[in-house]
Design a protein around this motif. Structure first.
Motif, PDB file in Angstrom:
ATOM      1  N   VAL C  26       0.840  -1.200   0.000  1.00 52.60           N
ATOM      2  CA  VAL C  26       0.000   0.000   0.000  1.00 52.60           C
ATOM      3  C   VAL C  26       0.875   1.251   0.000  1.00 52.60           C
ATOM      4  O   VAL C  26       0.639   2.196  -0.750  1.00 52.60           O
ATOM      5  CB  VAL C  26      -0.938   0.012   1.226  1.00 52.60           C
ATOM      6  CG1 VAL C  26      -1.638   1.352   1.362  1.00 52.60           C
ATOM      7  CG2 VAL C  26      -1.958  -1.101   1.107  1.00 52.60           C
ATOM      8  N   LEU C  27       1.905   1.210   0.816  1.00 48.30           N
ATOM      9  CA  LEU C  27       2.781   2.377   0.935  1.00 48.30           C
ATOM     10  C   LEU C  27       3.397   2.740  -0.418  1.00 48.30           C
ATOM     11  O   LEU C  27       3.356   3.892  -0.853  1.00 48.30           O
ATOM     12  CB  LEU C  27       3.884   2.070   1.953  1.00 48.30           C
ATOM     13  CG  LEU C  27       4.866   3.178   2.243  1.00 48.30           C
ATOM     14  CD1 LEU C  27       4.161   4.295   2.984  1.00 48.30           C
ATOM     15  CD2 LEU C  27       6.023   2.656   3.072  1.00 48.30           C
ATOM     16  N   VAL C  28       3.941   1.745  -1.094  1.00 54.92           N
ATOM     17  CA  VAL C  28       4.568   2.014  -2.386  1.00 54.92           C
ATOM     18  C   VAL C  28       3.516   2.421  -3.409  1.00 54.92           C
ATOM     19  O   VAL C  28       3.722   3.327  -4.217  1.00 54.92           O
ATOM     20  CB  VAL C  28       5.369   0.785  -2.858  1.00 54.92           C
ATOM     21  CG1 VAL C  28       5.776   0.933  -4.308  1.00 54.92           C
ATOM     22  CG2 VAL C  28       6.593   0.604  -1.974  1.00 54.92           C
ATOM     23  N   ILE C  34       2.700   2.515  -7.948  1.00 53.92           N
ATOM     24  CA  ILE C  34       3.121   1.264  -8.569  1.00 53.92           C
ATOM     25  C   ILE C  34       2.691   0.106  -7.694  1.00 53.92           C
ATOM     26  O   ILE C  34       2.882   0.128  -6.477  1.00 53.92           O
ATOM     27  CB  ILE C  34       4.649   1.242  -8.771  1.00 53.92           C
ATOM     28  CG1 ILE C  34       5.021   2.175  -9.908  1.00 53.92           C
ATOM     29  CG2 ILE C  34       5.129  -0.169  -9.105  1.00 53.92           C
ATOM     30  CD1 ILE C  34       6.483   2.307 -10.101  1.00 53.92           C
ATOM     31  N   LEU C  35       2.083  -0.887  -8.324  1.00 51.87           N
ATOM     32  CA  LEU C  35       1.783  -2.122  -7.623  1.00 51.87           C
ATOM     33  C   LEU C  35       3.047  -2.971  -7.726  1.00 51.87           C
ATOM     34  O   LEU C  35       3.357  -3.514  -8.775  1.00 51.87           O
ATOM     35  CB  LEU C  35       0.602  -2.807  -8.304  1.00 51.87           C
ATOM     36  CG  LEU C  35       0.120  -4.064  -7.624  1.00 51.87           C
ATOM     37  CD1 LEU C  35      -0.346  -3.754  -6.217  1.00 51.87           C
ATOM     38  CD2 LEU C  35      -0.997  -4.669  -8.421  1.00 51.87           C
ATOM     39  N   ASN C  36       3.790  -3.035  -6.634  1.00 50.39           N
ATOM     40  CA  ASN C  36       5.130  -3.626  -6.682  1.00 50.39           C
ATOM     41  C   ASN C  36       5.064  -5.134  -6.463  1.00 50.39           C
ATOM     42  O   ASN C  36       5.045  -5.600  -5.330  1.00 50.39           O
ATOM     43  CB  ASN C  36       5.996  -2.948  -5.612  1.00 50.39           C
ATOM     44  CG  ASN C  36       7.382  -3.520  -5.576  1.00 50.39           C
ATOM     45  OD1 ASN C  36       7.794  -4.260  -6.475  1.00 50.39           O
ATOM     46  ND2 ASN C  36       8.128  -3.182  -4.546  1.00 50.39           N
ATOM     47  N   LEU C  37       5.042  -5.885  -7.560  1.00 50.71           N
ATOM     48  CA  LEU C  37       4.934  -7.338  -7.436  1.00 50.71           C
ATOM     49  C   LEU C  37       6.236  -7.970  -6.959  1.00 50.71           C
ATOM     50  O   LEU C  37       6.298  -9.160  -6.700  1.00 50.71           O
ATOM     51  CB  LEU C  37       4.504  -7.966  -8.768  1.00 50.71           C
ATOM     52  CG  LEU C  37       3.092  -7.612  -9.229  1.00 50.71           C
ATOM     53  CD1 LEU C  37       2.739  -8.333 -10.519  1.00 50.71           C
ATOM     54  CD2 LEU C  37       2.063  -7.957  -8.166  1.00 50.71           C
ATOM     55  N   ALA C  38       7.289  -7.179  -6.854  1.00 53.85           N
ATOM     56  CA  ALA C  38       8.543  -7.705  -6.314  1.00 53.85           C
ATOM     57  C   ALA C  38       8.633  -7.441  -4.813  1.00 53.85           C
ATOM     58  O   ALA C  38       9.669  -7.685  -4.205  1.00 53.85           O
ATOM     59  CB  ALA C  38       9.732  -7.074  -7.039  1.00 53.85           C
ATOM     60  N   HIS C  39       7.536  -6.965  -4.220  1.00 50.81           N
ATOM     61  CA  HIS C  39       7.585  -6.613  -2.805  1.00 50.81           C
ATOM     62  C   HIS C  39       7.927  -7.819  -1.938  1.00 50.81           C
ATOM     63  O   HIS C  39       8.772  -7.736  -1.050  1.00 50.81           O
ATOM     64  CB  HIS C  39       6.254  -6.022  -2.364  1.00 50.81           C
ATOM     65  CG  HIS C  39       6.210  -5.669  -0.914  1.00 50.81           C
ATOM     66  ND1 HIS C  39       7.091  -4.779  -0.352  1.00 50.81           N
ATOM     67  CD2 HIS C  39       5.417  -6.102   0.098  1.00 50.81           C
ATOM     68  CE1 HIS C  39       6.831  -4.677   0.934  1.00 50.81           C
ATOM     69  NE2 HIS C  39       5.835  -5.475   1.232  1.00 50.81           N
ATOM     70  N   THR C  93       2.664  -1.400 -17.457  1.00 55.12           N
ATOM     71  CA  THR C  93       4.007  -1.848 -17.823  1.00 55.12           C
ATOM     72  C   THR C  93       4.915  -1.867 -16.603  1.00 55.12           C
ATOM     73  O   THR C  93       5.729  -2.774 -16.444  1.00 55.12           O
ATOM     74  CB  THR C  93       4.592  -0.904 -18.893  1.00 55.12           C
ATOM     75  OG1 THR C  93       3.598  -0.710 -19.890  1.00 55.12           O
ATOM     76  CG2 THR C  93       5.826  -1.497 -19.521  1.00 55.12           C
ATOM     77  N   LEU C  94       4.747  -0.869 -15.740  1.00 56.65           N
ATOM     78  CA  LEU C  94       5.587  -0.833 -14.545  1.00 56.65           C
ATOM     79  C   LEU C  94       5.289  -2.026 -13.634  1.00 56.65           C
ATOM     80  O   LEU C  94       6.200  -2.614 -13.050  1.00 56.65           O
ATOM     81  CB  LEU C  94       5.372   0.483 -13.790  1.00 56.65           C
ATOM     82  CG  LEU C  94       5.850   1.717 -14.561  1.00 56.65           C
ATOM     83  CD1 LEU C  94       5.549   2.984 -13.771  1.00 56.65           C
ATOM     84  CD2 LEU C  94       7.334   1.639 -14.853  1.00 56.65           C
TER      85      LEU C  94
END
Lengths: 381, 576, 288, 228
Positions: C26-28, C34-39, C93-94
């Motif tokens: 959520v923070l990112v 960006i939905l950071n799938l590498a989180h 894309t991101l």
């Protein structure tokens, strides 16, 4: 349609591939082509890589000695990523290329997909207890079946006069097979079964254990292998449960011991074939072979072999026996040979025309972790 | 057969023969068969994600569903030959049903919803082993036995059919509509596209591809495991489409073949394949967003030094020459007479706020009405009520006597042309295509060529002929308002709603705009304009409607309204 | 043993994991869009690195510290060298870039750690705390306290502090924030660093209770994503959605059976997505 | 003349696209410069480049004689370049007060800065409407109020030079008029650059008007501008 104007480039690329120097292998000397289907990545990678280590070791050794029956072995390992469609592609190609033996070093769904492909050979060797090939097929299982393993547990319970067991099983295929065997075997033996399933994503098993490990339960069995098994063991410890915990054969490994050594339950038991504790193997030949394998493996990979390695060894021994028959490509003859001849290995495999499972419950022992080694389990009071 | 078709055929034939040639290590018939079925199902994901821009994170569910549906039917005694097509139909029907839910999920929520669906399918397959085979997998026996070559032939043939169908389907009007929808859903609605329906259609067609490829693969493999319908399988599918080139015709094939081959050729490579695969995917998304297909296309155009793409068709160029700059608006039937738009006691409440309160006025055919008022007076809301973007809280909106108060945006679009304060054009499409989009969704269904000809003539009439074949993003922003006006007025909609058309235009451009509006008016079009530029309003408007605080405070001829003391106070203030 | 108490305890621990991973996402998302799938990879990296370092003989504290630093370097490096130069790219894309980064990490971890699961000892040793017929390990208590505590802290930080508001502003309109003197770049890298730190902390606390392997990262991302999605990407909501998910999972596991967990839970997720998007009209803007 | 802001032969644009070329101008502390030009002429790009939101490809920007050409936008804002951007860019989900408080990012970087509360009181006195709506969300303000807020935010930066990009766009005439009064009241406190299409508005306000034509500056009468 200019987006799709790919035709000429595609033709060019194809031509480039065609014009590339055709790397067709020169008509080399005859070899034994052997295929191996194993998950080297994906959720079942642990099993696949461990079996693969044994297969590779066997091929290295055999080829160093000049091969078997005068021919070297050419091993093709195909990573099925634990996906049946990949397993099928792998196995079909192996059959097409004339593989005489296929090691089905994969898990349930993949094996079920490969089985129909060997209706008329080649021989498919299966070191997984979850799949029981029919006696009319060319599939042969070198492990005791899951039912056999469960029967051995039932034997152990009866010997200790225990009539109730708690069981934690995963929601994956091994859990499904385990539950089916448990219902059948414990039902037949009049042992009360208390069961809880656990999701593969679970990070805590305490509710499952709370459900099955009441004070009236003397033994708890976790059929889980891999990372999930560790969750069960750790939750077991955290709940401070006093019962002995039996883990499944896949966990009888050094890696597992390393992971749980600080959080061991009071007593940690396991299922396995006797060869994992050579001292208690009755047959002197089997005992010597087990001992020799354990040492050779430890020397080759600088780690202690585990149950899965041992089953892999059983498979390569059967494979070697097949290659030593007069004509390994005469699959019906090989099938008859296997069905009639005991194959010496870490445990002598005895297939028959009625059963293509080489071992039975008598080869399964209940082991116990003492210090960092597995030994024969003491009785449960 | 043109040389292009010949080249396509040659390339496909060669690709099809590849596994037999044994020149590509590890590329075998069985792998090629699996790849073909996989690629067939990926065409669906490519349509949904690559072309339609919907980030579907659970598409594998529709790959597994037909197999499970067929398996269930067989369990209940349906013959296999019947169960297979029925399974596919069932999967498509389910796709159509859940599409109803998913198309209502905007942006990221669509991704979440589809992801959840994959989990549900995978979980259900596990939860009921008696019906689905459970975690161990559902065993499916093929009704006919096809040999190695038989399966491969089926794979190649079905894939070829799938590609041809895609090429035939995804072009012209459908492709333009998808690109507009992907770019700007509101603009799409206002141009007459029923966006939820189009999305549902794309999702259903794409899922049909997934289902057909999925059931063929399931019967080839004979075992269907729950994981094949799950989230990981879905993410891998997405990765394959992207690596191959999302949105391009051959992307799914290249992606499936590339990834499968990579894993096969690196088999037993001591765990390096995951890194190679990961790096491959990563580098493609970073440096080659068009994927393998894009890279091949670029390499090819570099090699031949020819610009990719085709010249405009000859017929188009001819009509372009005929319609010189500044030509008159194309001849057409005159609009009706009398009242066109009738706004009667219209209201819009947002919670307690009365954004529009009891407003009534009308616009007659051949009349330009200017809607003025301070910011926040409710002018934009009123526009949104007339075009259907916001539902009415009260009152009626009639168009040529018909009550359109309940009609959705895209239905009203047939009779209402609308421009926006900030033009909503698709930058990547040519000016011509942007205008053709308007013709695409009018109720009259002329041929594609006819639409292109009309659009070209429309542009010529607005002095925009020179821009017709250039992408909009290459054209100066000053022209965008005019292009949007040309688009809104194309197709003779009886009513035009123009939101601040003169803002940001030079004096010269404003004059050209005024002339264009006068011409439209003379043809009988009813025009409602929101505008702040009072000079402009005084020049063009026949009547002025003044709003303040959501209410209509004055209405009449420009001169008399501007002299009204109430209006003076509310609006012009100290300026006069 | 009391099944209900134990289910609540288990649910709290599982919920803390959901929240821990969800709040980082959520923070990112709220600061960099960006939905950071590498989180989740920060979780896996920390776990694998800590296990390998501890296994190589480093004291546990040092191994954990170093592992957290590596994870932080990954999270901030991903932003600084991969995502930031492409800030203008479309969001979809991101997302895929972060998925690619997750795949790369998975490939690296399998090389470093092999396929076997790894773990390291708990930090809080001692007998479990027993109450009302349930038992909770000390590490579990730490997980729950820190999981919800830190997440609440992040929520408060975003909603109530000047720096937090600057972070939100930098996300909503970086151009405006920059013109007002906000160092947007620093705000973003702070968000990634906090996110990485949270993932690493979750690893440090949870992995001793389970194990980690090369493919844990994506599974953890998914877990956090579910919590974040149900909360509607709200830093405060994720506390409740995480807690709810954890309790739900434990109760279903205890009383209904784990097989029905996924179908029920994800039907709920779809319904929540429908509910949350009810006010969003075409083009993504919220209805007034 | 001692210029607060001096721009020397500046080139800039988006990526490879050059939008304006060779722009030179100077504004003194008590001076208001008007820039007139049509859409697409490059006015907005020029202001963004001076503010540091876009990179320049050639030339220099000097603030009080100090070269700030390589400074990122947030540092220029802290140094005293305030820009009220086109479209106002109000943070819709933050309250009016929080919108204003964002400028506190400059605190600690400017020794001469009065306390925040003083500065806020000053802008509230100038725009009482904002004080009334202090706790309302930025997104709920009307266009005119948003413009006030945008200007107030820029004023809180205590700018050395204030640049306004199309401040009258989308505003009703009555509000345009009050805006003109407000801005006239600010004249002399700092240098101002106002970009407009509304010539009448500029003529009320500016000491000097230049035209932007396809990326170059020319004098109002069309001759090449010889500014410095």
């Amino acid at each position: 349609m200019r987006k799709f104007a790919l035709a000429r480039p595609a033709a060019l690329a194809a031509a480039a591939v065609l014009l590339a120097p055709a790397a067709t292998p020169a008509a080399a000397q005859e070899v034994w082509r052997i295929g191996e289907v194993a998950p080297l990545s994906g959720p079942a990678a642990t099993v696949g890589t461990r079996l693969n280590k044994v297969t590779k070791m066997w091929v290295e050794e055999a080829n160093a000695k000049g091969g078997i029956a005068g021919r070297k072995i050419e091993l093709t390992t195909c990573n099925d990523e634990n996906k049946p469609e990949k397993a099928v592609a792998c196995a079909r190609d192996m059959i097409e290329k004339g593989a005489v033996i296929i090691f089905g070093n994969a898990l349930t769904a993949s094996l079920r997909a490969i089985q129909p492909l060997v209706k008329s050979g080649p021989i498919l060797l299966i070191p997984s207890p979850n799949v029981v090939p029919g006696a009319d097929t060319y599939g042969f299982q070198v492990s005791p079946s899951d039912v056999d393993i469960t029967e051995a547990i039932a034997e152990f319970l009866k010997a200790n006069k225990i009539d109730k067991i708690g069981m934690v099983a995963a929601t994956d295929a091994s859990g499904e097979v385990g539950v089916a065997s448990a219902r059948k075997v414990f039902g037949d033996e009049k042992i009360e079964l208390r069961l809880a399933r656990i999701d593969l994503r679970a990070t805590d098993a305490s509710t499952q254990l709370a459900r099955v490990a009441g004070s009236d339960i003397k033994v708890v069995y976790s059929s889980y292998t891999g990372g999930g098994a560790i969750t069960v063991v750790k939750s077991f410890k955290n709940l401070g449960l006093a019962q002995p915990l039996i883990v499944s054969y896949g966990n009888i490994s050094d890696a597992f011991v390393q992971l749980v050594k600080d959080v061991k339950p009071p007593r940690l038991l396991g299922t396995g074939v006797a060869g994992i504790v050579p001292e208690i193997v009755k047959d002197p030949g089997d005992r010597a072979r087990s001992q020799a394998f354990l040492e050779a493996y430890a020397k080759r990979y600088a780690e202690r072999p585990d149950m899965i390695n041992l089953l892999g060894k059983a498979a390569v021994d059967v494979a070697e026996a097949i290659l030593k028959t007069p004509n390994p490509k005469d699959y019906p003859a090989v099938k008859t040979f296997l069905e009639s001849t005991p194959i010496p290995s870490v445990h002598t495999q005895r297939f028959s025309a009625k059963s293509h499972v080489g071992l039975d419950a008598s080869s399964v022992i209940i082991v116990e972790l003492k210090g960092e080694t597995w030994v024969k389990a003491d009785p449960v009071k | 057969m043109t040389p292009r078709h010949g080249a396509i055929a040659a390339a496909l034939a060669l690709a099809a023969a590849l596994p037999y040639l044994q020149i590509l290590p590890a590329w075998t018939t069985a792998l090629a068969t699996v790849t073909a079925f996989m690629a067939l199902s990926l065409i669906g994901l490519n349509l949904i994600f690559g072309v339609g821009g919907m980030l579907a994170l659970g598409q594998a569910a529709f790959v597994a569903l037909p197999g499970y549906a067929a398996g269930l039917l067989i369990k209940f005694g349906v013959p296999t030959m019947l169960a297979i097509p029925a399974g596919v139909v069932a999967a498509i029907a389910i796709a159509r049903l859940v599409a109803e839910i998913f198309v209502r999920l905007p942006g990221i929520y669509f991704a979440i919803g589809t992801l959840g669906f994959a989990f549900v399918v995978e979980g259900l397959a596990r939860a009921f082993p008696a019906y689905t085979g459970g975690a161990s997998g559902l065993v499916l026996d093929p009704p006919v036995s096809l040999g190695r070559d038989g399966w491969y032939a089926l794979g190649v043939a079905s894939l070829a059919a799938g590609i041809l169908a895609f090429a035939f389907l995804v072009r012209g009007r459908f492709l333009r509509s998808l690109r507009l929808m992907r770019h700007d859903e509101l603009a799409a609605q206002v141009l007459g596209i029923d966006v939820p329906r189009l999305k549902a259609r794309v999702f259903t067609i794409g899922s049909a591809y997934s289902a057909v490829g999925g059931i063929l693969l399931a019967y080839f493999v004979r075992v269907l495991a729950p994981e094949s319908g799950g989230v990981n399988a879905s993410l891998e599918s997405l990765a394959m489409v992207i690596i191959g080139g999302s949105g391009s015709l051959f992307g799914p094939v290249l992606g499936a073949a590339g990834v499968q081959w990579l894993f096969a050729v690196s088999g037993g490579a001591a765990h390096y394949e995951l890194l190679v695969y990961g790096l491959g995917f990563f580098l493609v998304v970073l440096f080659a967003p068009a994927g393998m297909a894009g890279a091949i296309r670029r390499a090819w155009s570099a090699a031949t030094r020819s610009r990719p793409g085709e010249a405009a068709p000859a017929a188009d160029s001819a009509s372009q020459a005929a319609a010189g700059p500044g030509a008159e608006l194309p001849a057409r039937q005159r609009q009706g007479s009398g009242v066109c738009l009738e706004v009667e006691r219209v209201a819009k409440h947002f919670g307690g706020l009365r954004a529009v309160d009891d407003v009534s006025f009308e616009v007659r055919f051949g009349q330009i009405v200017a809607l003025i008022g301070p910011n926040g007076a409710g002018k934009s809301t009123l526009f949104n009520l007339v075009s259907g973007i916001e539902p009415l809280s009260g009152g009626r909106v009639r168009l040529a006597g018909r009550d359109i108060g309940d009609a959705p945006i895209h239905v009203r679009a047939n009779d209402i042309g609308r421009s926006f304060q900030v033009p909503r054009l698709v930058g990547d499409m040519t000016t011509l295509d942007n205008v053709v989009l308007r013709f695409d969704h009018l109720s009259d269904r002329a041929t594609e060529d006819e639409h292109r000809r009309r659009a070209r003539a429309q542009l010529a009439a607005f002095g925009l002929a020179e821009f017709a074949d250039r992408p909009v993003r290459e054209i100066g922003i000053g022209y965008h308002k005019l292009i949007e006006l040309a688009r809104a007025s194309a197709g003779d909609a009886p009513l035009l709603l123009l939101d601040e058309p003169a803002v940001g235009l030079t004096a010269e451009e404003v004059a050209r705009l005024a002339a264009a509006l006068q011409r439209l008016k003379s043809l009988g079009t009813a025009i409602l304009v929101v505008e702040h530029n009072m000079d402009f309003v005084a020049t063009i408007a026949d009547e002025v409607v003044v709003m303040e605080g959501g209410r209509l405070i004055a209405r009449g001829a420009p001169a008399s309204v501007m002299a009204d003391p109430g209006v003076q106070a509310a609006y012009f203030g100290a300026l006069s | 043993m009391n099944l209900f108490t134990q289910s609540v305890i288990s649910g709290l621990m599982t919920g803390a994991v959901y929240t821990f991973l969800g709040i980082g996402l959520v923070l990112v998302y709220r600061t960099a869009r960006i939905l950071n799938l590498a989180h989740g990879e920060t979780f896996a990296i920390t776990g694998v690195a800590a296990a390998l370092l501890a296994g190589a003989g480093l004291p546990l504290g040092a191994a954990l510290g170093l592992a957290i630093l590596i994870s932080l370097a990954f999270a901030t490096g991903l932003h600084r060298f991969v995502l930031r130069p492409r800030a203008e790219w479309p969001a979809g894309t991101l997302i895929l870039i972060t998925l690619g980064a997750a795949f790369v990490v998975r490939g690296v971890l399998i090389l470093l750690a092999g396929t076997d699961p790894l773990s390291f000892p708990v930090m809080f040793e001692g007998p479990p705390v027993r109450f009302a017929g349930g038992a909770m390990p000390l590490q579990g208590i730490a997980l729950v306290v820190l999981g919800f505590g830190v997440s609440a802290g992040v929520g408060i930080f975003l909603a109530a502090t000047r720096a937090g508001k600057q972070l939100l502003a930098a996300a909503e309109n970086p151009y405006a924030a920059e013109l007002l003197g906000v160092n947007v770049e620093r705000a973003r890298i702070t968000a990634y660093a906090i996110g990485g730190l949270l993932g690493a902390l979750a690893g440090v606390l949870l992995i001793p209770l389970i194990a980690v392997d090369f493919q844990s990262g994506l599974a953890m991302t998914l877990r956090g994503f579910i919590a974040a999605a149900i909360s509607g990407m709200s830093p405060v909501g994720v506390l409740f959605s995480g807690l709810g998910l954890g309790l739900f999972e434990a109760m279903v596991g205890a009383y209904l059976g784990a097989l029905y967990q996924d179908p029920v839970m994800f039907c709920v997720l779809i319904l929540v997505a429908l509910w949350q998007s009810r006010n969003i009209r075409f083009g993504g803007s919220r209805r007034a | 003349m001692t210029a607060v802001l001096q721009v020397e032969a500046l080139d800039g644009g988006y990526g490879k696209l050059t939008v304006f070329r060779g722009v030179s101008l100077a504004v003194a502390r008590d001076q208001t410069l008007g820039l007139l030009g049509a859409n697409g002429a490059g006015k907005t790009t020029l202001l963004k480049t001076i503010a540091g939101a876009l990179p320049s490809t050639k030339g220099r920007v000097l603030l009080d004689g100090r070269d700030v050409t390589r400074m990122p936008a947030y540092l220029r804002a802290r140094a005293g370049i305030g820009l009220v951007p086109e479209g106002r860019h109000i943070l819709a989900t933050l309250s009016v007060r929080d919108n204003l408080a964002l400028t506190r990012a400059i605190e600690g970087h400017r020794p001469d800065l009065p306390p925040f509360e003083h500065r806020v009181a000053e802008v509230y006195a100038m725009f009482p409407r904002l004080a009334e709506r202090a706790s309302q969300l930025g997104g709920s303000l009307s266009g005119g109020e948003q413009q006030m807020l945008a200007i107030a935010r820029a004023l809180l930066l205590k700018p050395r030079v204030l640049m306004l990009d199309e401040p009258t766009q989308g505003l009703a005439p009555i509000i345009v008029q009050s805006l003109a009064v407000t801005l006239a009241g600010l004249k002399g406190r700092f240098a101002m650059i106002v970009v407009e299409q509304n010539k009448a508005f500029l003529e009320q306000l500016a000491d000097r008007i230049l035209q932007v034509r396809s990326g170059t500056l020319v004098a109002a009468d069309g001759r090449p501008a010889t500014d410095n």
